[in-house]
Design a protein around this motif. Structure first.
Motif, PDB file in Angstrom:
ATOM      1  N   VAL A   8       0.736  -1.360   0.178  1.00 42.71           N
ATOM      2  CA  VAL A   8      -0.273   0.004   0.091  1.00 42.71           C
ATOM      3  C   VAL A   8       0.852   1.465   0.209  1.00 42.71           C
ATOM      4  N   SER A  10       0.411   5.683  -0.125  1.00 47.60           N
ATOM      5  CA  SER A  10      -0.768   7.136  -0.164  1.00 47.60           C
ATOM      6  C   SER A  10       0.687   8.047  -0.440  1.00 47.60           C
ATOM      7  N   ASP A  21      -6.891  11.259   1.751  1.00 46.40           N
ATOM      8  CA  ASP A  21      -7.461   9.479   1.915  1.00 46.40           C
ATOM      9  C   ASP A  21      -7.637   8.671   2.468  1.00 46.40           C
ATOM     10  N   PHE A  23      -7.144   4.237   4.027  1.00 44.55           N
ATOM     11  CA  PHE A  23      -6.924   3.209   3.646  1.00 44.55           C
ATOM     12  C   PHE A  23      -6.963   1.834   4.678  1.00 44.55           C
ATOM     13  N   VAL A  32     -10.155   1.093   0.271  1.00 37.19           N
ATOM     14  CA  VAL A  32      -9.232   2.557  -0.547  1.00 37.19           C
ATOM     15  C   VAL A  32     -10.503   3.610   0.431  1.00 37.19           C
ATOM     16  N   CYS A  50     -12.660   3.499   6.863  1.00 39.82           N
ATOM     17  CA  CYS A  50     -11.865   2.334   7.175  1.00 39.82           C
ATOM     18  C   CYS A  50     -12.592   1.431   8.693  1.00 39.82           C
ATOM     19  N   SER A 112     -13.597   5.989  -6.244  1.00 38.39           N
ATOM     20  CA  SER A 112     -12.838   4.686  -6.122  1.00 38.39           C
ATOM     21  C   SER A 112     -12.801   3.700  -7.172  1.00 38.39           C
ATOM     22  N   CYS A 183      -7.964   1.890  -5.987  1.00 42.07           N
ATOM     23  CA  CYS A 183      -7.274   3.204  -5.969  1.00 42.07           C
ATOM     24  C   CYS A 183      -8.434   3.809  -5.450  1.00 42.07           C
ATOM     25  N   SER A 184      -7.400   5.325  -5.374  1.00 40.71           N
ATOM     26  CA  SER A 184      -8.430   7.005  -5.101  1.00 40.71           C
ATOM     27  C   SER A 184      -8.259   6.994  -6.527  1.00 40.71           C
ATOM     28  N   THR A 227      -3.848   7.014  -2.988  1.00 43.02           N
ATOM     29  CA  THR A 227      -4.156   5.776  -2.346  1.00 43.02           C
ATOM     30  C   THR A 227      -3.770   4.928  -3.000  1.00 43.02           C
TER      31      THR A 227
END
Ligand code: MN
Length: 423
Positions: A8, A10, A21, A23, A32, A50, A112, A183-184, A227
């Motif tokens: 990951v 970001s 963002d 995650f 995400v 999250c 996203s 992903c964003s 992200t």
């Protein structure tokens, strides 16, 4: 038997002052979220989403549990948004995947994205819940036009902006050797699908690939927070000792980003007002006017409060509402005091226009006010007394005096001035 290896990365990007963002990476569960709302409310929303999904245990929970966690998070964000003026209208996208063997269950709200790389070929698994995405699906825009459309950041579904959320939920079959990308839009909005496909196909560990994708977004301008979560589905190797792979893959639960950029104090009142007006469908910094649904969302957020009242497990009374409850009591008490004071005032004025003739001991007098007292306070005062004593009066006159008949001031004065002793 599939082994999961995740990476990951970001970044706040090159333009925004804060990373909104969030995650969540945990073996078997990948999420995400891209938050929106002014004054950095977006990071509150994405983080709440999250965090809410942390209640899902990928080892034991089903796709249904994942969906329920998303709905719970939606409600929590909506209630919090309603409670705090600075957070009003906040929301977040959410794209999450739960892996059970060869089944990937996806839950998706917003723009996203989830992509799958299978045999070197990239497929977008999710549909963007965005204004331009819907126009593309209706054939009113080409994907190329949508990619550069000034309103491309306007999303039509988000977590936290409605009391009920309608996520896309679906399963995808995955095979060993596949690679999942979440992903964003900071990645998909900056880097073309063909470039994403090229980088995702690089034979490096997921962590390096995730970092390379973020670098590509920054190289393309880094206009948004970006992200990226990359998950490899690998065949289980016979000598894979579980403890060793865990140690190699980092913490069991990876929640972030840990660095969100400049402190939130930089947010100005103007940005806050802007955010309130733009409401959920625009991210901070976007210029586009929100389409009609914005008004619905205000009502919807308000509706959360009333829905919660009847709801089961949610907090019975949102704070904002009980604050109003306290205010209402203060208002009622103050109003009652005002009414009572006004009534006393009116009574005092009326009382002062009343006169009667009475006797106190042996003294006959003209009194202003009503005969009697309230709570020990005499309602009347003596203003003139007779030269003649009560005991000297004829019985018929005494009876007249004892009747305490109300008179005008002049009548009273005339009466006591003309009193004479009985012969
Ligand atoms: Mn974004």
């Amino acid at each position: 038997m599939t082994r999961l290896v995740a990476g990951v990365s970001s970044s706040v990007g090159l333009v925004r002052s804060a990373n909104e963002d969030s995650f969540l990476v945990r073996e078997g569960l990948y999420v995400v979220c891209d938050g929106m709302g002014g004054a950095r409310a977006g990071e509150v929303a994405s983080e709440m989403a999250c965090r809410g999904l942390m209640q899902v245990d990928p080892a034991t929970d089903s796709a249904g549990d994942l969906l329920k966690a998303v709905q719970d998070a939606n409600r929590s964000i909506a209630v919090r948004s309603h409670e705090h003026e600075g957070l009003l209208g906040m929301g977040t996208t959410l794209t999450g995947g739960l892996v059970k063997g060869s089944k990937l269950s996806l839950v998706h709200v917003g723009d996203s994205r989830a992509y799958l790389l299978h045999a070197g070929e990239l497929t977008q698994l999710t549909e963007d819940h965005s204004w331009v995405g819907e126009m593309v699906r209706r054939g009113e825009l080409t994907p190329q036009e949508a990619a550069v459309h000034p309103h491309r950041s306007v999303i039509t579904r988000a977590l936290g902006t409605d009391p009920d959320v309608d996520p896309d939920v679906f399963d995808v079959e995955v095979a060993d050797g596949d690679r999942l990308l979440l992903c964003s839009d900071g990645l998909s909005g900056m880097v073309s699908d063909s470039e994403i496909e090229r980088i995702l196909a690089i034979d490096e560990p997921p962590q390096q690939v995730a970092a390379a994708l973020v670098d590509a977004a920054l190289a393309a301008g880094g206009e948004d927070n970006v992200t990226v979560v990359v998950v490899d589905f690998r065949p289980q190797e016979p000598d894979d000792a579980k403890s060793e792979t865990k140690a190699a893959e980092g913490p069991e639960v990876n929640f972030g980003p840990s660095d969100r950029g400049a402190p939130s104090g930089v947010a100005t009142q103007a940005r806050r007002r802007l955010a309130r007006r733009q409401l959920p469908f625009l991210r901070a910094g976007d210029q586009a006017p929100a389409p009609a649904p914005a008004a619905d969302n205000l009502a919807a957020v308000a509706a959360v409060a009333s829905a919660e009242g009847a709801g089961g497990e949610a907090p019975a009374q949102p704070v904002a509402r009980s604050k109003w409850g306290r205010k209402r009591w203060v208002f009622v008490i103050v109003a009652a005091i005002i009414v009572i004071v006004a009534m006393i005032g009116v009574f005092a004025v009326v009382n002062s226009t009343m006169y009667y003739v009475g006797a106190s001991g042996n003294v006959v007098a003209l009194y202003q006010g009503l005969p009697g007292s309230i709570l020990g306070i005499d309602l009347s005062q003596r203003i003139e007394q007779s030269a003649v004593s009560y005991s000297s009066l004829a019985q018929s006159v005494k009876s007249q005096i004892d009747a305490h008949k109300l008179v005008t001031k002049e009548e009273g004065q005339r009466f006591i001035r003309t009193l004479v002793a009985a012969p």
